[in-house]
Design an enzyme around this catalytic site. Structure first.
Site, PDB file in Angstrom:
ATOM      1  N   GLU A  25       0.837  -1.196   0.000  1.00  0.00           N
ATOM      2  CA  GLU A  25       0.000   0.000   0.000  1.00  0.00           C
ATOM      3  C   GLU A  25       0.880   1.256   0.000  1.00  0.00           C
ATOM      4  O   GLU A  25       1.882   1.302   0.703  1.00  0.00           O
ATOM      5  CB  GLU A  25      -0.791  -0.065   1.311  1.00  0.00           C
ATOM      6  CG  GLU A  25      -2.086   0.641   1.329  1.00  0.00           C
ATOM      7  CD  GLU A  25      -2.835   0.374   2.648  1.00  0.00           C
ATOM      8  OE1 GLU A  25      -2.976  -0.804   3.051  1.00  0.00           O
ATOM      9  OE2 GLU A  25      -3.258   1.346   3.253  1.00  0.00           O
ATOM     10  N   CYS A  83       3.660   8.520   0.749  1.00  0.00           N
ATOM     11  CA  CYS A  83       4.003   7.653   1.880  1.00  0.00           C
ATOM     12  C   CYS A  83       4.206   6.246   1.333  1.00  0.00           C
ATOM     13  O   CYS A  83       3.298   5.684   0.721  1.00  0.00           O
ATOM     14  CB  CYS A  83       2.874   7.679   2.903  1.00  0.00           C
ATOM     15  SG  CYS A  83       3.079   6.487   4.245  1.00  0.00           S
ATOM     16  N   CYS A 111       5.301  -6.773   8.555  1.00  0.00           N
ATOM     17  CA  CYS A 111       6.248  -6.202   9.521  1.00  0.00           C
ATOM     18  C   CYS A 111       6.378  -7.164  10.683  1.00  0.00           C
ATOM     19  O   CYS A 111       5.426  -7.867  11.036  1.00  0.00           O
ATOM     20  CB  CYS A 111       5.707  -4.855  10.015  1.00  0.00           C
ATOM     21  SG  CYS A 111       6.800  -4.007  11.177  1.00  0.00           S
ATOM     22  N   CYS A 126       3.998  -3.928  17.029  1.00  0.00           N
ATOM     23  CA  CYS A 126       3.353  -2.852  17.807  1.00  0.00           C
ATOM     24  C   CYS A 126       1.872  -3.184  17.974  1.00  0.00           C
ATOM     25  O   CYS A 126       1.195  -3.559  17.017  1.00  0.00           O
ATOM     26  CB  CYS A 126       3.529  -1.501  17.119  1.00  0.00           C
ATOM     27  SG  CYS A 126       5.255  -1.002  16.996  1.00  0.00           S
ATOM     28  N   CYS A 184      -1.032  -1.548  15.742  1.00  0.00           N
ATOM     29  CA  CYS A 184      -0.763  -1.381  14.304  1.00  0.00           C
ATOM     30  C   CYS A 184      -1.296  -2.560  13.482  1.00  0.00           C
ATOM     31  O   CYS A 184      -1.064  -3.718  13.822  1.00  0.00           O
ATOM     32  CB  CYS A 184       0.734  -1.234  14.084  1.00  0.00           C
ATOM     33  SG  CYS A 184       1.187  -1.016  12.361  1.00  0.00           S
ATOM     34  N   GLY A 235       5.795  -1.703   7.348  1.00  0.00           N
ATOM     35  CA  GLY A 235       7.186  -2.145   7.469  1.00  0.00           C
ATOM     36  C   GLY A 235       8.015  -1.265   8.378  1.00  0.00           C
ATOM     37  O   GLY A 235       7.644  -0.143   8.681  1.00  0.00           O
ATOM     38  N   LEU A 278       7.521   7.147  19.382  1.00  0.00           N
ATOM     39  CA  LEU A 278       7.772   7.135  20.819  1.00  0.00           C
ATOM     40  C   LEU A 278       6.599   6.481  21.551  1.00  0.00           C
ATOM     41  O   LEU A 278       6.751   5.468  22.212  1.00  0.00           O
ATOM     42  CB  LEU A 278       7.975   8.593  21.271  1.00  0.00           C
ATOM     43  CG  LEU A 278       8.622   8.874  22.609  1.00  0.00           C
ATOM     44  CD1 LEU A 278       9.930   8.131  22.763  1.00  0.00           C
ATOM     45  CD2 LEU A 278       8.842  10.382  22.750  1.00  0.00           C
ATOM     46  N   HIS A 279       5.434   7.105  21.428  1.00  0.00           N
ATOM     47  CA  HIS A 279       4.150   6.552  21.901  1.00  0.00           C
ATOM     48  C   HIS A 279       4.005   6.354  23.406  1.00  0.00           C
ATOM     49  O   HIS A 279       2.951   5.938  23.884  1.00  0.00           O
ATOM     50  CB  HIS A 279       3.803   5.227  21.198  1.00  0.00           C
ATOM     51  CG  HIS A 279       3.791   5.317  19.709  1.00  0.00           C
ATOM     52  ND1 HIS A 279       3.360   6.433  19.018  1.00  0.00           N
ATOM     53  CD2 HIS A 279       4.177   4.433  18.737  1.00  0.00           C
ATOM     54  CE1 HIS A 279       3.469   6.221  17.725  1.00  0.00           C
ATOM     55  NE2 HIS A 279       3.965   5.035  17.517  1.00  0.00           N
ATOM     56  N   ASN A 295      -5.586   5.404  15.300  1.00  0.00           N
ATOM     57  CA  ASN A 295      -6.563   4.918  14.325  1.00  0.00           C
ATOM     58  C   ASN A 295      -7.108   3.593  14.835  1.00  0.00           C
ATOM     59  O   ASN A 295      -6.354   2.633  14.935  1.00  0.00           O
ATOM     60  CB  ASN A 295      -5.845   4.615  13.006  1.00  0.00           C
ATOM     61  CG  ASN A 295      -6.043   5.696  11.990  1.00  0.00           C
ATOM     62  OD1 ASN A 295      -7.141   6.190  11.798  1.00  0.00           O
ATOM     63  ND2 ASN A 295      -4.952   6.069  11.345  1.00  0.00           N
ATOM     64  N   CYS A 315      -3.906   2.694   8.984  1.00  0.00           N
ATOM     65  CA  CYS A 315      -2.751   2.356   8.160  1.00  0.00           C
ATOM     66  C   CYS A 315      -2.677   0.849   7.933  1.00  0.00           C
ATOM     67  O   CYS A 315      -2.800   0.078   8.863  1.00  0.00           O
ATOM     68  CB  CYS A 315      -1.469   2.803   8.860  1.00  0.00           C
ATOM     69  SG  CYS A 315      -1.673   4.233   9.918  1.00  0.00           S
TER      70      CYS A 315
HETATM   71  N1  SAH Z   1       7.801   1.043  11.398  1.00  0.00           N
HETATM   72  C1  SAH Z   1       7.885   2.462  11.383  1.00  0.00           C
HETATM   73  C2  SAH Z   1       7.029   3.146  10.348  1.00  0.00           C
HETATM   74  C3  SAH Z   1       5.652   2.650  10.116  1.00  0.00           C
HETATM   75  S1  SAH Z   1       4.223   3.287  10.852  1.00  0.00           S
HETATM   76  C4  SAH Z   1       7.598   3.029  12.734  1.00  0.00           C
HETATM   77  O1  SAH Z   1       7.258   2.279  13.630  1.00  0.00           O
HETATM   78  O2  SAH Z   1       7.783   4.220  12.931  1.00  0.00           O
HETATM   79  C5  SAH Z   1       4.180   5.020  10.866  1.00  0.00           C
HETATM   80  C6  SAH Z   1       3.609   5.549  12.187  1.00  0.00           C
HETATM   81  O3  SAH Z   1       2.225   5.211  12.355  1.00  0.00           O
HETATM   82  C7  SAH Z   1       4.335   5.016  13.393  1.00  0.00           C
HETATM   83  O4  SAH Z   1       4.551   6.049  14.303  1.00  0.00           O
HETATM   84  C8  SAH Z   1       3.348   4.002  13.931  1.00  0.00           C
HETATM   85  O5  SAH Z   1       3.584   3.729  15.286  1.00  0.00           O
HETATM   86  C9  SAH Z   1       2.044   4.712  13.660  1.00  0.00           C
HETATM   87  N2  SAH Z   1       0.849   3.855  13.695  1.00  0.00           N
HETATM   88  C10 SAH Z   1       0.715   2.568  13.324  1.00  0.00           C
HETATM   89  N3  SAH Z   1      -0.541   2.134  13.496  1.00  0.00           N
HETATM   90  C11 SAH Z   1      -1.219   3.165  13.987  1.00  0.00           C
HETATM   91  C12 SAH Z   1      -2.572   3.343  14.392  1.00  0.00           C
HETATM   92  N4  SAH Z   1      -3.463   2.359  14.333  1.00  0.00           N
HETATM   93  N5  SAH Z   1      -2.932   4.560  14.846  1.00  0.00           N
HETATM   94  C13 SAH Z   1      -2.039   5.570  14.926  1.00  0.00           C
HETATM   95  N6  SAH Z   1      -0.759   5.464  14.557  1.00  0.00           N
HETATM   96  C14 SAH Z   1      -0.348   4.272  14.117  1.00  0.00           C
END
Ligand code: SAH
Length: 346
Positions: free
Chosen positions: A93, A106, A113, A117, A120, A160, A216-217, A291, A334
């Site tokens: 995608e 993007c 992946c 997380c 995700c 990824g 960071l989160h 999301n 995403c």
């Molecule tokens: N692997 C990389 C890039 C991919 S995701 C990373 O971890 O940074 C890009 C961003 O979207 C990351 O900050 C990821 O944590 C965030 N992300 C993934 N799923 C998400 C969701 N459901 N809601 C909000 N952010 C999300």
């Protein structure tokens, strides 16, 4: 003999390859231009190369072209989601977002992946494989060709973990910013990582001018472990040290992404702790209300909670924005378009 992945060859590598075929050096320049500037879809388009040369290339190489299998356009803001099929049948995608300052793409860096997380969607089926350099380039090339829009900005924030596909990623960035190719400024390229510490340090030494974004989160190690399994491997303090090193070596301001998850990491206390964590770093924080993903139980905080979180950071002198949601109507979170497509296929 294995075929040559010709679109993954850098300019000098292509020169050597073309010389090996007994062709004149300027042929390499023409060929590179066809692939990386004119974004050709096949050798047939390359009218200034001889038929015999083209036939030899056809025989000897893999000419990667992504096949669009679905394109969705947002009625709200023109954002486009592209689902591309790869040579081996996998799908990935990519997204085109239109801003006042230019068009941003993007891209995905892997099929699936393995970082795991919790919030995700991209990680649910695990990692299938890395994308080649050509497959990363092609996402930008096909989108520019299909949309007719010039792409000026790039974010590696699709499916990824880019630093888990390190060598291909770095080469991709060099080729995308090469003057013989699309020549996209490195300052307009952002790579987002969940925090593979050793590779952040490596990236700092590559002499690139790209922006590093760290996912960071959470504002402390314990909380981060609850959301991101990668935190079990690398301590937050060490990851932040690597980011500091990245800034010191490149002079590029850091971005921290913070997905706000209702009832998990969205309190004023979290904001206070987060402020302390990044206080001495030259950075910008991007807040992303999470999301919701169907397979996960996480929810977005109330709008007022998001605003209060932002205000608290601002009061503490931190640079912060709330990420504008693009293409809400064509979305799902995403990586969800790909998941839906794969489910429908089986
Ligand atoms: N692997 C990389 C890039 C991919 S995701 C990373 O971890 O940074 C890009 C961003 O979207 C990351 O900050 C990821 O944590 C965030 N992300 C993934 N799923 C998400 C969701 N459901 N809601 C909000 N952010 C999300």
């Amino acid at each position: 003999m294995a075929k040559v992945d010709i679109k993954s060859l850098g300019y000098q590598e292509l020169q050597a390859y073309v010389a090996g075929l007994g062709e004149k050096p300027f042929r390499a320049k023409q060929l590179y231009q066809w692939m990386h500037e004119k974004l050709a879809e096949s050798y047939d388009e390359m009218s200034n190369l001889s038929k015999t040369f083209r036939a030899a290339l056809e025989e000897d190489t893999i000419f990667t072209v992504l096949k669009p299998v679905q394109i969705l356009t947002s009625a709200l803001d023109g954002t486009q989601k592209y689902l591309f099929e790869l040579e081996d049948g996998n799908v990935i995608e990519s997204v085109l977002m239109k801003y006042k300052h230019g068009n941003s793409v993007c891209i995905s860096s892997q099929v699936g992946c393995r970082m795991g997380c919790r919030f995700c969607a991209s990680t649910i089926g695990g990692l299938t494989r890395n994308l080649t350099c050509a497959e990363m380039l092609e996402q930008v090339y096909r989108i520019q060709r299909l949309s007719g829009e010039r792409v000026s900005n790039l974010v590696v924030m699709g499916t990824g973990e880019p630093l888990d596909n390190y060598d291909n990623l770095v080469k991709f960035i060099r080729m995308l910013s090469d003057e013989h190719g699309l020549n996209i400024s490195q300052r307009n390229i952002t790579v987002s990582t969940c925090g593979l510490m050793p590779n952040i340090r490596r990236l700092a030494g590559e002499d690139l001018q790209i922006t590093l974004a760290l996912s960071l989160h959470a504002s402390n190690q314990e909380k981060r472990k609850g959301l991101m399994p990668v935190a079990n491997k690398y301590a937050l303090a060490d990851v932040l040290d690597a980011c500091r090193d990245y800034f010191n070596k490149t002079g590029r301001r850091l971005t921290f992404e913070y997905s706000l998850v209702g009832g998990v990491n969205d309190t004023e206390e979290d904001a206070r702790e987060l402020s302390g964590l990044v206080q001495d770093l030259n950075c910008h924080i991007n807040l992303i209300p999470v999301n919701p993903v169907k397979e996960r139980e996480y929810v977005q905080p109330e709008r007022s909670v998001v605003q209060a979180f932002k205000n608290k950071l601002e009061k503490n002198g931190i640079n912060v924005t709330i990420r504008r949601e693009m293409g809400r109507d064509i979305d799902g979170a995403c990586g969800q378009l790909r998941r839906r497509y794969m489910k429908e296929k089986v």
